[in-house]
Design a protein around this motif. Structure first.
Motif, PDB file in Angstrom:
ATOM      1  N   LYS A   1       0.835  -1.210   0.000  1.00  0.00           N
ATOM      2  CA  LYS A   1       0.000   0.000   0.000  1.00  0.00           C
ATOM      3  C   LYS A   1       0.869   1.258   0.000  1.00  0.00           C
ATOM      4  CE  LYS A   1      -3.739   2.511   0.697  1.00  0.00           C
ATOM      5  NZ  LYS A   1      -4.312   3.129  -0.474  1.00  0.00           N
ATOM      6  N   ALA A   2       1.955   1.223   0.792  1.00  0.00           N
ATOM      7  CA  ALA A   2       2.856   2.377   0.824  1.00  0.00           C
ATOM      8  C   ALA A   2       3.516   2.575  -0.543  1.00  0.00           C
ATOM      9  CB  ALA A   2       3.918   2.201   1.907  1.00  0.00           C
ATOM     10  N   ALA A   3       3.872   1.479  -1.200  1.00  0.00           N
ATOM     11  CA  ALA A   3       4.474   1.588  -2.532  1.00  0.00           C
ATOM     12  C   ALA A   3       3.476   2.157  -3.534  1.00  0.00           C
ATOM     13  CB  ALA A   3       4.976   0.225  -2.994  1.00  0.00           C
ATOM     14  N   ASP A   4       2.228   1.694  -3.471  1.00  0.00           N
ATOM     15  CA  ASP A   4       1.192   2.220  -4.370  1.00  0.00           C
ATOM     16  C   ASP A   4       0.996   3.720  -4.145  1.00  0.00           C
ATOM     17  OD1 ASP A   4       0.859  -0.307  -5.403  1.00  0.00           O
ATOM     18  OD2 ASP A   4      -0.973  -0.731  -4.238  1.00  0.00           O
ATOM     19  N   ASP A   5       0.947   4.129  -2.860  1.00  0.00           N
ATOM     20  CA  ASP A   5       0.787   5.550  -2.553  1.00  0.00           C
ATOM     21  C   ASP A   5       1.980   6.362  -3.036  1.00  0.00           C
ATOM     22  OD1 ASP A   5      -1.642   5.019  -1.421  1.00  0.00           O
ATOM     23  OD2 ASP A   5      -0.946   5.137   0.660  1.00  0.00           O
ATOM     24  N   ALA A   6       3.183   5.795  -2.901  1.00  0.00           N
ATOM     25  CA  ALA A   6       4.383   6.503  -3.357  1.00  0.00           C
ATOM     26  C   ALA A   6       4.345   6.704  -4.865  1.00  0.00           C
ATOM     27  CB  ALA A   6       5.636   5.724  -2.950  1.00  0.00           C
ATOM     28  N   LEU A   7       3.860   5.695  -5.576  1.00  0.00           N
ATOM     29  CA  LEU A   7       3.761   5.823  -7.033  1.00  0.00           C
ATOM     30  C   LEU A   7       2.695   6.832  -7.444  1.00  0.00           C
ATOM     31  CD1 LEU A   7       4.151   2.092  -8.094  1.00  0.00           C
ATOM     32  CD2 LEU A   7       5.798   3.956  -8.404  1.00  0.00           C
TER      33      LEU A   7
ATOM     34  N   GLY B   1       2.386   9.598  -6.003  1.00  0.00           N
ATOM     35  CA  GLY B   1       2.958  10.914  -5.750  1.00  0.00           C
ATOM     36  C   GLY B   1       2.910  11.359  -4.301  1.00  0.00           C
ATOM     37  N   LYS B   2       2.596  10.486  -3.401  1.00  0.00           N
ATOM     38  CA  LYS B   2       2.558  10.865  -1.983  1.00  0.00           C
ATOM     39  C   LYS B   2       3.970  10.794  -1.418  1.00  0.00           C
ATOM     40  CE  LYS B   2      -2.223   9.644  -1.287  1.00  0.00           C
ATOM     41  NZ  LYS B   2      -3.205   8.906  -0.508  1.00  0.00           N
ATOM     42  N   ASP B   3       4.486  11.970  -1.038  1.00  0.00           N
ATOM     43  CA  ASP B   3       5.876  12.075  -0.601  1.00  0.00           C
ATOM     44  C   ASP B   3       6.158  11.320   0.695  1.00  0.00           C
ATOM     45  OD1 ASP B   3       6.418  13.647  -2.778  1.00  0.00           O
ATOM     46  OD2 ASP B   3       6.102  15.537  -1.708  1.00  0.00           O
ATOM     47  N   LYS B   4       5.217  11.335   1.622  1.00  0.00           N
ATOM     48  CA  LYS B   4       5.446  10.651   2.899  1.00  0.00           C
ATOM     49  C   LYS B   4       5.606   9.150   2.702  1.00  0.00           C
ATOM     50  CE  LYS B   4       3.431  13.764   6.281  1.00  0.00           C
ATOM     51  NZ  LYS B   4       2.492  13.895   7.388  1.00  0.00           N
ATOM     52  N   ALA B   5       4.799   8.580   1.825  1.00  0.00           N
ATOM     53  CA  ALA B   5       4.890   7.148   1.568  1.00  0.00           C
ATOM     54  C   ALA B   5       6.223   6.807   0.908  1.00  0.00           C
ATOM     55  CB  ALA B   5       3.734   6.690   0.686  1.00  0.00           C
ATOM     56  N   ALA B   6       6.660   7.643  -0.025  1.00  0.00           N
ATOM     57  CA  ALA B   6       7.946   7.407  -0.692  1.00  0.00           C
ATOM     58  C   ALA B   6       9.096   7.516   0.305  1.00  0.00           C
ATOM     59  CB  ALA B   6       8.134   8.402  -1.832  1.00  0.00           C
ATOM     60  N   ALA B   7       9.044   8.534   1.171  1.00  0.00           N
ATOM     61  CA  ALA B   7      10.098   8.706   2.168  1.00  0.00           C
ATOM     62  C   ALA B   7      10.119   7.522   3.142  1.00  0.00           C
ATOM     63  CB  ALA B   7       9.893  10.013   2.927  1.00  0.00           C
TER      64      ALA B   7
ATOM     65  N   ARG C   1      12.889   2.774   5.085  1.00  0.00           N
ATOM     66  CA  ARG C   1      12.857   1.359   5.482  1.00  0.00           C
ATOM     67  C   ARG C   1      13.872   0.549   4.690  1.00  0.00           C
ATOM     68  NH1 ARG C   1      12.425  -0.425   9.524  1.00  0.00           N
ATOM     69  NH2 ARG C   1      11.853  -2.452   8.770  1.00  0.00           N
ATOM     70  N   LYS C   2      13.981   0.831   3.397  1.00  0.00           N
ATOM     71  CA  LYS C   2      14.943   0.127   2.554  1.00  0.00           C
ATOM     72  C   LYS C   2      16.356   0.365   3.060  1.00  0.00           C
ATOM     73  CE  LYS C   2      16.374  -0.406  -2.276  1.00  0.00           C
ATOM     74  NZ  LYS C   2      17.803  -0.347  -2.103  1.00  0.00           N
ATOM     75  N   GLN C   3      16.662   1.598   3.403  1.00  0.00           N
ATOM     76  CA  GLN C   3      17.995   1.931   3.899  1.00  0.00           C
ATOM     77  C   GLN C   3      18.269   1.239   5.232  1.00  0.00           C
ATOM     78  OE1 GLN C   3      18.599   6.106   4.640  1.00  0.00           O
ATOM     79  NE2 GLN C   3      20.788   5.944   4.217  1.00  0.00           N
ATOM     80  N   GLN C   4      17.276   1.197   6.128  1.00  0.00           N
ATOM     81  CA  GLN C   4      17.455   0.534   7.416  1.00  0.00           C
ATOM     82  C   GLN C   4      17.680  -0.963   7.244  1.00  0.00           C
ATOM     83  OE1 GLN C   4      14.012   1.504   9.715  1.00  0.00           O
ATOM     84  NE2 GLN C   4      14.763   3.517  10.313  1.00  0.00           N
ATOM     85  N   VAL C   5      16.919  -1.578   6.350  1.00  0.00           N
ATOM     86  CA  VAL C   5      17.059  -3.017   6.122  1.00  0.00           C
ATOM     87  C   VAL C   5      18.434  -3.329   5.548  1.00  0.00           C
ATOM     88  CG1 VAL C   5      16.216  -4.935   4.708  1.00  0.00           C
ATOM     89  CG2 VAL C   5      14.610  -3.475   5.923  1.00  0.00           C
TER      90      VAL C   5
END
Length: 140
Positions: free
Chosen positions: A80-86, A88-94, A99-103
């Motif tokens: 869902k966060a990925a869909d929102d990021a696509l 154009g929602k900046d918070k979801a992309a951030a 999370r990717k960087q932490q992992v």
């Protein structure tokens, strides 16, 4: 104000004990060898981390392009966060990028390669151990 004078059976001539916050009267204090939590935490009770892992690991059914799929709650949240990021929602992309960087930073790298000097020291030590065990094995 928070002190109360304790009197003994002699009409006020007994020893004085301070009573107040953090100092209960002696008859209400724990006896030696007794704790305040006699039975402790009940077996089978879960802590917060276990509950969160159970919730995020639970399987749910979703429809993706007309097909039913079962995914975990965590996977659904990230999808869902990925869909929102696509969209154009900046918070979801951030959120996803953080999370990717932490992992990636928490993943353990492969075993580090030893440099030549360290390898020589280890080989020498192994040879010494081998000779010592060889001598112990001989019944002479």
């Amino acid at each position: 104000m928070s002190r109360r004078k304790q009197t003994g059976p002699g009409g006020g001539r007994g020893k004085r004990t301070d009573v107040g916050y953090g100092r209960p009267p002696p008859e209400h204090q724990f006896k030696p060898g007794q704790s305040g939590n006699k039975h402790g935490r009940p077996k089978g009770s879960k802590n917060e981390a276990t509950i969160i892992n159970d919730i995020l690991g639970r399987k749910i059914s979703i429809r993706d392009n007309g097909k039913a799929r079962k995914i975990t709650v965590l996977e659904g949240i990230l999808t869902k966060a990925a869909d929102d990021a696509l969209k154009g929602k900046d918070k979801a992309a951030a959120f996803l990028l953080n999370r990717k960087q932490q992992v990636e930073s928490s993943e353990q790298p492969a075993a580090p390669q030893l440099d030549i000097d360290d390898r020589k020291v280890l080989d020498f030590y192994n040879a010494q151990l081998y000779e010592e065990f060889k001598k112990q094995g001989d019944p002479k």
